[in-house]
Design a protein around this motif. Sequence first.
Motif, short mmCIF file in Angstrom:
data_model
loop_
_atom_site.label_atom_id
_atom_site.label_comp_id
_atom_site.label_asym_id
_atom_site.label_seq_id
_atom_site.Cartn_x
_atom_site.Cartn_y
_atom_site.Cartn_z
N SER A 5 104.50 21.20 -35.78
CA SER A 5 105.60 20.83 -36.66
C SER A 5 106.35 22.07 -37.12
O SER A 5 105.75 23.05 -37.54
N LEU A 6 107.67 22.02 -37.02
CA LEU A 6 108.50 23.11 -37.51
C LEU A 6 108.79 22.90 -38.98
O LEU A 6 108.96 21.76 -39.43
N ASP A 7 108.88 23.97 -39.72
CA ASP A 7 109.29 23.91 -41.12
C ASP A 7 110.78 24.25 -41.15
O ASP A 7 111.16 25.42 -41.13
N ASN A 9 112.90 24.05 -43.48
CA ASN A 9 113.29 24.82 -44.66
C ASN A 9 113.10 26.32 -44.42
O ASN A 9 113.95 27.13 -44.77
N ALA A 10 111.99 26.68 -43.78
CA ALA A 10 111.71 28.09 -43.48
C ALA A 10 112.68 28.64 -42.43
O ALA A 10 112.95 29.83 -42.40
N ARG A 28 120.35 22.64 -45.17
CA ARG A 28 120.04 21.30 -45.65
C ARG A 28 121.28 20.70 -46.31
O ARG A 28 121.96 21.35 -47.09
N TYR A 33 118.74 17.88 -42.44
CA TYR A 33 119.02 19.25 -41.99
C TYR A 33 120.09 19.22 -40.92
O TYR A 33 120.13 18.33 -40.08
#
Length: 88
Positions: A5-7, A9-10, A28, A33
Motif C-alpha cells: 500500500s502506498l501512503d 499523503n507521504a 489532496r 488525491y
Amino acid sequence: MKGVSLDLNALSGNWESVNLNPTVIIYRDGEQYMLSIIHINETSRQASPATYEIQEDEDGYFINYNLKRTAISYDVKLDVLHLSSLGD
C-alpha cells in the motif's frame, strides 16, 4: 507493487523528473488525491497542466491518462515515483 500500500499523503508534493519527463504534483483535494502533470512546451516555454483523480483497485493506485490506465508506484530505497507510461 501488488500487495504494497502506498501512503499518498507521504507522496504528496512536487516530483521533478530525472529524465526530462514532465513535473508531477500529488495533492489532496477534500477526500480525494489528485495528480497533476505539467508539460512545458520547449518552443514557447508555456506550461500546460493536466489533473487526474488518483484511483485504487486490487492492483494498486493508478490514473486514467490519455484513455489508458497508468499505474503509480514508488521505490522507497531510491525515493523514485514511477508512472507506468511516463517514466520516473
